[in-house]
Design a protein around this motif. Structure first.
Motif, PDB file in Angstrom:
ATOM      1  N   GLU A  89      36.257  51.719  38.270  1.00  0.00           N
ATOM      2  CA  GLU A  89      35.262  50.677  38.024  1.00  0.00           C
ATOM      3  C   GLU A  89      35.449  49.509  38.995  1.00  0.00           C
ATOM      4  O   GLU A  89      34.452  48.916  39.454  1.00  0.00           O
ATOM      5  CB  GLU A  89      35.375  50.187  36.578  1.00  0.00           C
ATOM      6  N   ARG A  92      33.972  50.534  42.329  1.00  0.00           N
ATOM      7  CA  ARG A  92      32.519  50.613  42.253  1.00  0.00           C
ATOM      8  C   ARG A  92      31.877  49.232  42.266  1.00  0.00           C
ATOM      9  O   ARG A  92      30.900  48.982  42.980  1.00  0.00           O
ATOM     10  CB  ARG A  92      32.113  51.354  40.980  1.00  0.00           C
ATOM     11  N   LEU A  93      32.433  48.300  41.493  1.00  0.00           N
ATOM     12  CA  LEU A  93      31.866  46.954  41.433  1.00  0.00           C
ATOM     13  C   LEU A  93      32.125  46.172  42.716  1.00  0.00           C
ATOM     14  O   LEU A  93      31.299  45.353  43.123  1.00  0.00           O
ATOM     15  CB  LEU A  93      32.460  46.191  40.236  1.00  0.00           C
ATOM     16  N   THR A  99      28.334  40.916  43.799  1.00  0.00           N
ATOM     17  CA  THR A  99      29.107  40.908  42.546  1.00  0.00           C
ATOM     18  C   THR A  99      30.244  39.913  42.672  1.00  0.00           C
ATOM     19  O   THR A  99      31.049  39.993  43.603  1.00  0.00           O
ATOM     20  CB  THR A  99      29.667  42.301  42.241  1.00  0.00           C
ATOM     21  N   ALA A 103      32.871  38.966  37.581  1.00  0.00           N
ATOM     22  CA  ALA A 103      32.147  40.132  37.077  1.00  0.00           C
ATOM     23  C   ALA A 103      32.920  41.415  37.362  1.00  0.00           C
ATOM     24  O   ALA A 103      32.929  42.347  36.542  1.00  0.00           O
ATOM     25  CB  ALA A 103      30.759  40.200  37.706  1.00  0.00           C
ATOM     26  N   ILE A 104      33.551  41.475  38.516  1.00  0.00           N
ATOM     27  CA  ILE A 104      34.356  42.654  38.861  1.00  0.00           C
ATOM     28  C   ILE A 104      35.499  42.831  37.873  1.00  0.00           C
ATOM     29  O   ILE A 104      35.748  43.924  37.357  1.00  0.00           O
ATOM     30  CB  ILE A 104      34.895  42.543  40.297  1.00  0.00           C
ATOM     31  N   ASP A 106      35.803  41.530  34.836  1.00  0.00           N
ATOM     32  CA  ASP A 106      35.303  41.792  33.476  1.00  0.00           C
ATOM     33  C   ASP A 106      34.940  43.270  33.308  1.00  0.00           C
ATOM     34  O   ASP A 106      35.280  43.897  32.299  1.00  0.00           O
ATOM     35  CB  ASP A 106      34.087  40.919  33.181  1.00  0.00           C
ATOM     36  N   GLY A 107      34.231  43.820  34.295  1.00  0.00           N
ATOM     37  CA  GLY A 107      33.867  45.232  34.226  1.00  0.00           C
ATOM     38  C   GLY A 107      35.082  46.138  34.262  1.00  0.00           C
ATOM     39  O   GLY A 107      35.146  47.135  33.539  1.00  0.00           O
ATOM     40  N   THR A 108      36.047  45.786  35.102  1.00  0.00           N
ATOM     41  CA  THR A 108      37.272  46.586  35.196  1.00  0.00           C
ATOM     42  C   THR A 108      38.034  46.572  33.886  1.00  0.00           C
ATOM     43  O   THR A 108      38.511  47.612  33.399  1.00  0.00           O
ATOM     44  CB  THR A 108      38.163  46.050  36.323  1.00  0.00           C
ATOM     45  N   ARG A 110      36.857  45.949  30.865  1.00  0.00           N
ATOM     46  CA  ARG A 110      36.124  46.672  29.826  1.00  0.00           C
ATOM     47  C   ARG A 110      36.315  48.179  29.963  1.00  0.00           C
ATOM     48  O   ARG A 110      36.448  48.896  28.966  1.00  0.00           O
ATOM     49  CB  ARG A 110      34.634  46.314  29.886  1.00  0.00           C
ATOM     50  N   ALA A 111      36.313  48.659  31.185  1.00  0.00           N
ATOM     51  CA  ALA A 111      36.512  50.092  31.407  1.00  0.00           C
ATOM     52  C   ALA A 111      37.890  50.527  30.916  1.00  0.00           C
ATOM     53  O   ALA A 111      38.041  51.600  30.302  1.00  0.00           O
ATOM     54  CB  ALA A 111      36.358  50.423  32.891  1.00  0.00           C
ATOM     55  N   SER A 214      45.422  44.302  35.791  1.00  0.00           N
ATOM     56  CA  SER A 214      44.317  43.370  35.999  1.00  0.00           C
ATOM     57  C   SER A 214      44.738  42.218  36.894  1.00  0.00           C
ATOM     58  O   SER A 214      43.953  41.755  37.746  1.00  0.00           O
ATOM     59  CB  SER A 214      43.815  42.835  34.654  1.00  0.00           C
TER      60      SER A 214
END
Length: 229
Positions: A89, A92-93, A99, A103-104, A106-108, A110-111, A214
């Protein structure tokens, strides 16, 4: 007398309901032990895989190389699954234009949280059955005991002269039902508590890895942002 009060003879002489209770408790015990052996193997493998992945991850290996190596496998579990989900993720982001670093991350995160939830669910599989067996087996056995003793006293009231030999088989079969309930419950409770503790430790290890990973990825996004400036 001991031959008359053997377990097999008592089972055959027991009432149909008490026999069903004994068979249910026997089946519960067999299934519980099957799950105990299965969970022991799964959790031991999870601890071993976690140790191997941590050693490799913190050895300074290139993250892209590690991801490609893990992605080539047919199945990835445990901490490695969290890493693959988060890194995939993240890449990809990061490739998506416009991006932000927040946002990167947060998406990472969450995945990885979704992957963590799946892994914990897999580790906790069959544990609810052990908890249920440990909770209700003594009561099922007690039900058989009460029913057996009740039948013994009913039969005792129908005779003029009562003797111990008349009520002994009924009381014995009733007590065996209680013993079988405890036999099914005690290993289940011990195993459930032990496995729950092991799952909690693994979940904490996964959570700590998520935070550390993270932080590593966040530092990468910040460094790339500085370079672009």
């Amino acid at each position: 007398m001991s031959s008359n009060l053997s377990f097999f003879d008592l089972f055959l002489q027991a009432s149909l309901l008490v026999q069903l209770v004994m068979l249910l408790l026997l089946a519960t015990s067999v299934v519980s032990w099957a799950f105990i052996f299965q969970r022991t193997k799964v959790l031991k493998q999870a601890r071993t895989e976690t140790k191997k992945f941590e050693d490799k991850f913190w050895s300074g290996v290139d993250l892209n190389k590690l991801y490609q190596e893990l992605s080539a496998r047919q199945s990835v579990q445990g901490m490695a699954s969290l890493f693959c989900a988060g890194f995939k993720e993240f890449v990809r982001l990061r490739k998506a234009s416009g991006t932000s670093s927040e946002a990167i991350m947060d998406g990472t995160y969450r995945a990885m949280r979704v992957s963590l939830s799946r892994e914990v669910d897999n580790l906790e599989a069959n544990l609810p059955f052990l908890a249920t067996a440990g909770s209700i087996s003594p009561y099922i056995g007690l039900f058989g005991t009460v029913w057996g003793i009740m039948n013994s006293f009913i039969a005792l009231g129908e005779v003029q002269q009562a003797t111990l030999a008349m009520v002994a088989p009924g009381i014995a079969e009733a007590l065996i039902a209680t013993a079988m309930g405890l036999f099914a419950a005690i290993p289940s409770v011990i195993a459930y508590n032990r496995f729950s503790n092991q799952v909690e430790k693994l979940e904490n290890s996964y959570g700590n890895f998520m935070e550390e990973f993270s932080s590593i990825l966040h530092r990468q996004t910040l460094s790339q942002k500085v370079e672009s400036i």
